[in-house]
Design an enzyme around this catalytic site. Sequence first.
Site, mmCIF file in Angstrom:
data_model
loop_
_atom_site.group_PDB
_atom_site.id
_atom_site.type_symbol
_atom_site.label_atom_id
_atom_site.label_comp_id
_atom_site.label_asym_id
_atom_site.label_seq_id
_atom_site.Cartn_x
_atom_site.Cartn_y
_atom_site.Cartn_z
ATOM 1 N N GLU A 87 14.822 84.049 88.704
ATOM 2 C CA GLU A 87 15.741 84.549 89.734
ATOM 3 C C GLU A 87 15.447 86.013 90.005
ATOM 4 O O GLU A 87 15.368 86.817 89.080
ATOM 5 C CB GLU A 87 17.197 84.406 89.274
ATOM 6 N N ASP A 136 16.670 93.380 66.750
ATOM 7 C CA ASP A 136 16.205 94.682 66.258
ATOM 8 C C ASP A 136 16.554 95.844 67.186
ATOM 9 O O ASP A 136 16.235 96.990 66.899
ATOM 10 C CB ASP A 136 14.704 94.660 65.973
#
Length: 138
Positions: A116, A57
Site C-alpha cells: 500500500e 531491539d
Amino acid sequence: MGYLLSAVRTIGENAPFPYKVEYDGNFIEGEAVMILVLNGCFIGTNLLPFPMISPDDGLFGVAILENANLGAFLEIIAMKRSWTQNMSSDSGVTYLQAGTLTIESKRPLDVDMDGENYRQTPSRIKVLARHLSVLTSN
C-alpha cells in the site's frame, strides 16, 4: 511469493533516484533503485541474510539497493553472505541499522508498506521500542 515478485517488478521498472538518509544522527547519500526498511527477518516467507535484525531491539534494518542489478536483490534473497551492521557489498547493496530514519529524495516518491502506498518522501520513521506487549507460548 507476491512480495518478491512485487520487489523484483519495482526494481526493474524504476530508474535510480538520488536519496539522502539521516539515521541516528548520521548521513548517507547516493543513488538507489530501492530502499528497504525492515523490522523482521522475512520478506513474505523468504528469510533475509541479516541475522542481527530483531523485532524487539528498537532498530530498523535498512538495505539500500544502489543499482537496478537484479543480482543485487537476488543476492539478498539467496543469502549469499551473512551481513553485519554498516556493510556494503560489491553488488551495490548497503546495510545499516537505525532507531530513527529520515529518507529524502529530490522529487516526492511513493512509500510502499505491505503493498500500500500510504505516503511520499520525505518520510521520517521511528521505532517505538517495546511499545506493544506480545504473549507467546514459551
